[in-house]
Design an enzyme around this catalytic site. Structure first.
Site, PDB file in Angstrom:
ATOM      1  N   LYS A  59      -2.032   1.662 -25.970  1.00 24.20           N
ATOM      2  CA  LYS A  59      -2.453   1.459 -26.616  1.00 24.20           C
ATOM      3  C   LYS A  59      -1.333   1.792 -27.579  1.00 24.20           C
ATOM      4  O   LYS A  59      -0.556   0.388 -27.359  1.00 24.20           O
ATOM      5  CB  LYS A  59      -3.210   2.366 -27.344  1.00 24.20           C
ATOM      6  CG  LYS A  59      -5.043   2.752 -25.618  1.00 24.20           C
ATOM      7  CD  LYS A  59      -5.944   3.607 -25.930  1.00 24.20           C
ATOM      8  CE  LYS A  59      -7.532   2.923 -25.877  1.00 24.20           C
ATOM      9  NZ  LYS A  59      -7.269   3.721 -24.288  1.00 24.20           N
ATOM     10  N   ARG A  64      -1.358  -2.429 -19.078  1.00 22.25           N
ATOM     11  CA  ARG A  64      -3.328  -1.517 -19.286  1.00 22.25           C
ATOM     12  C   ARG A  64      -2.642  -0.662 -17.893  1.00 22.25           C
ATOM     13  O   ARG A  64      -2.967  -1.096 -16.818  1.00 22.25           O
ATOM     14  CB  ARG A  64      -3.768  -1.977 -18.367  1.00 22.25           C
ATOM     15  CG  ARG A  64      -5.134  -2.258 -19.290  1.00 22.25           C
ATOM     16  CD  ARG A  64      -5.673  -3.346 -18.930  1.00 22.25           C
ATOM     17  NE  ARG A  64      -5.821  -4.119 -21.072  1.00 22.25           N
ATOM     18  CZ  ARG A  64      -6.233  -3.423 -21.259  1.00 22.25           C
ATOM     19  NH1 ARG A  64      -7.302  -2.386 -21.372  1.00 22.25           N
ATOM     20  NH2 ARG A  64      -6.426  -3.883 -23.123  1.00 22.25           N
ATOM     21  N   THR A 114      -4.493   6.441 -21.394  1.00 23.49           N
ATOM     22  CA  THR A 114      -3.507   4.960 -21.350  1.00 23.49           C
ATOM     23  C   THR A 114      -1.992   4.737 -21.623  1.00 23.49           C
ATOM     24  O   THR A 114      -1.942   5.435 -22.602  1.00 23.49           O
ATOM     25  CB  THR A 114      -4.595   4.131 -21.943  1.00 23.49           C
ATOM     26  OG1 THR A 114      -4.188   4.492 -23.498  1.00 23.49           O
ATOM     27  CG2 THR A 114      -5.594   4.774 -21.259  1.00 23.49           C
ATOM     28  N   ASP A 156      -7.326  14.327 -23.990  1.00 29.23           N
ATOM     29  CA  ASP A 156      -6.895  13.527 -24.123  1.00 29.23           C
ATOM     30  C   ASP A 156      -5.973  12.571 -25.564  1.00 29.23           C
ATOM     31  O   ASP A 156      -6.958  12.102 -26.177  1.00 29.23           O
ATOM     32  CB  ASP A 156      -8.329  12.050 -23.838  1.00 29.23           C
ATOM     33  CG  ASP A 156      -8.480  10.804 -23.386  1.00 29.23           C
ATOM     34  OD1 ASP A 156      -7.828  10.322 -23.555  1.00 29.23           O
ATOM     35  OD2 ASP A 156      -9.480  10.720 -22.884  1.00 29.23           O
ATOM     36  N   GLU A 205      -0.824   4.441  -0.864  1.00 26.64           N
ATOM     37  CA  GLU A 205      -1.367   6.256  -0.635  1.00 26.64           C
ATOM     38  C   GLU A 205      -0.301   6.907  -0.820  1.00 26.64           C
ATOM     39  O   GLU A 205       0.268   7.573   0.404  1.00 26.64           O
ATOM     40  CB  GLU A 205      -2.854   6.012  -0.227  1.00 26.64           C
ATOM     41  CG  GLU A 205      -3.872   5.111  -0.457  1.00 26.64           C
ATOM     42  CD  GLU A 205      -5.104   4.797   0.469  1.00 26.64           C
ATOM     43  OE1 GLU A 205      -4.631   3.582   0.894  1.00 26.64           O
ATOM     44  OE2 GLU A 205      -5.964   5.573   0.069  1.00 26.64           O
ATOM     45  N   TYR A 231       0.878  -0.962   0.344  1.00 32.79           N
ATOM     46  CA  TYR A 231       0.291   0.124   0.002  1.00 32.79           C
ATOM     47  C   TYR A 231       1.330   1.338  -0.267  1.00 32.79           C
ATOM     48  O   TYR A 231       1.799   1.408   0.756  1.00 32.79           O
ATOM     49  CB  TYR A 231      -0.881   0.002   1.040  1.00 32.79           C
ATOM     50  CG  TYR A 231      -2.795  -0.344   1.005  1.00 32.79           C
ATOM     51  CD1 TYR A 231      -2.656   1.014   0.248  1.00 32.79           C
ATOM     52  CD2 TYR A 231      -3.243  -1.077   1.264  1.00 32.79           C
ATOM     53  CE1 TYR A 231      -4.121   0.455  -0.141  1.00 32.79           C
ATOM     54  CE2 TYR A 231      -4.399  -1.519   1.411  1.00 32.79           C
ATOM     55  CZ  TYR A 231      -5.294  -0.208   0.058  1.00 32.79           C
ATOM     56  OH  TYR A 231      -6.462  -0.465   0.020  1.00 32.79           O
TER      57      TYR A 231
END
Ligand code: DSN
Length: 478
Positions: A274, A280, A271, A242, A67, A65
């Site tokens: 692509k 991903r 992203t 984007d 954060e 973790y």
């Protein structure tokens, strides 16, 4: 590709371990490789990541973790995650020439949510806190907080319409962006189907959006981002781009000058899986001005970062810095042009009449088919595509009148001009030998198709020749 013998051993051992716990999952993993090896993958948003990228995803970084932000976490023991996130951000900044990069978003929608809320934080929340004379929103009294919450909900966004090639997250009602913002769309010119910048400017002047979004999922053309920035500046909007679809073409320096969004936009999202050919995931790039609010992506809209995925992003971004990647990116664009020309010379109608990016959007209505029927017929022949709306599509977003194709994946396999011309020939062979199937009531419907006898076999055989000559992960044995 990387050391294939080592990758083979790694996968063989990994699959043995997985098999001992749940053989069906090991089976699905093996069979996905077979399927990808044996079909013509033409989905414009898919690619094949390198073994180095794929192997980086499966490890114990996943168990941590972290954060918070680099060096400022809400958990102890995050030194390795700090290294991973710093390297990913450093590569992203250098590769794209960005002032700031944020590698935590898990996906494109997450990256866009981070962008939306960072723009709202910078443009709406910041001035409201200043007005109230407080530094932290927790210090606002209840009335001031209610006023701020109401203001968040009053903001406007202008983005490209879905049927012209925009994305769901650019303000459409089924997506949270359409519920968060008052939204309007700009389309394309009805005749040329190209972006009409004067029309975008007129819409922006009338609507006065807080956010002007540029970028697309199914527009087969480049965009002049300098012009979009002029429009944004004129109406006081934040320009958000984007670039999920074409990030690989930006990284590979195929899109430069006005076609490179990074120097022109306030905030850029993408992203990484692509045309960029990574894992991903998502990424946000920002100017210095927006950096502090983007950096609050967690806890604003994100939970714990996926550190294994950030590590894989770092590896993919390192690969994208190479000359080899630039050659690849140029080939993606050249191959799309060959593919488009292959359709045009065989009489197939293309949205905008061609392409100058990695996308070719077929209008299949002249074949008497819906996009859905065309997509299924192509799949039956081993050609994997996705149906897509065309501008002002009479068949809506489910059945559609278009099929979207892209060159990033097959270019990664080594397909060049000869192969892409052959791909156009095979697609045309399928479409011209498909008719609508009958519904249960015996009338032609929008979903079912009938592919003439023998076509699937001959297309499979022709594809197999090209696929075998350009193997996926050559030498990788499971
Ligand atoms: N689903 C992606 C695409 O196919 O373009 C966009 O999110």
């Amino acid at each position: 590709m990387t050391d294939v013998a080592a990758a083979s051993t790694a996968y063989q051992n990994a699959l043995k371990v997985i098999e001992s716990v749940e053989p069906r999952i090991a089976g699905a993993i093996r069979s996905e490789l077979t399927d990808q090896r044996e079909s013509l993958k033409l989905i414009a948003s898919e690619n094949y990541a390198s073994p180095a990228v794929l192997l980086t995803m499966g490890n114990w970084l996943s168990d941590k973790y972290a954060e918070g932000t680099i060096g400022h976490r809400f958990y102890a023991g995050c030194q390795n995650v700090d290294t991973v996130e710093s390297v990913a951000a450093e590569h992203a900044r250098e590769l794209f020439g960005a002032e700031y990069a944020y590698a935590q978003p898990h996906s494109g929608i997450d990256a866009n949510l981070v962008a939306f809320w960072s723009i709202l934080a910078h443009r709406i929340e910041g001035p409201e806190l200043d007005r109230a004379g407080v530094k932290n929103m927790n210090d606002l009294d209840e009335d001031a907080w209610e006023t701020l919450r109401k203001k968040f909900g009053e903001q406007r966004m202008l983005g490209m319409s879905l049927d012209a090639g925009g994305h769901l997250t650019h303000g459409f009602r089924p997506n949270i962006s359409g519920k968060m913002f008052h939204q309007r769309s700009y389309g394309t010119d009805p005749q040329s189907q190209l972006l009409d910048y004067d029309a975008v400017a007129a819409a922006a002047r009338e609507f006065k959006p807080l956010i002007l979004i540029a970028g697309y999922s199914a527009y087969p053309r480049r965009v002049d981002f300098a012009r979009m920035r002029e429009i944004a500046d004129e109406v006081g909007a934040t320009l958000m781009v984007d670039m999920a679809h074409f990030a690989g073409l930006v990284a590979g320096k195929v899109f430069t000058g006005n076609e490179d969004p990074v120097p022109h936009a306030h905030v850029v999202t993408t992203t990484t899986h692509k045309s960029l050919r990574g894992p991903r995931g998502g990424l946000v790039l920002a100017s210095e001005e927006y950096a502090p609010s983007v950096d609050r992506g967690c806890p604003m809209v994100l939970g714990g970062p996926l550190s294994n995925m950030m590590a894989a992003k770092a590896v993919a971004l390192a690969e994208a810095r190479t000359e080899e990647f630039r050659t690849y990116a140029q080939a993606v664009a050249d191959n799309a042009k060959t593919l488009a020309d292959g359709f045009l010379k065989r009489g197939t109608k293309l949205v905008t009449g061609g392409t100058d990016n990695h996308i070719v959007l077929l209008d299949v209505s002249a074949y008497g088919l819906t996009g859905r029927q065309a997509e299924s017929a192509l799949l039956e022949a081993g050609i994997v595509t996705n149906r897509n709306s065309v501008p002002s599509d009479p068949n809506g977003a489910w059945y559609t009148s278009g099929v979207r194709l892209g060159t990033p994946a097959l270019t990664s396999r080594g397909f060049g001009a000869d192969e892409f011309d052959r791909v156009a020939e095979l697609v045309v062979d399928v479409l011209s030998n498909t008719t609508p199937g009958l519904t249960a009531k015996g009338v032609p419907g929008k979903a079912k198709h009938v592919l003439a006898d023998g076509v699937s076999d001959r297309v499979h055989a022709a594809s197999a020749e090209m696929l075998e000559a350009n193997p996926l992960y050559p030498g990788l044995e499971l």
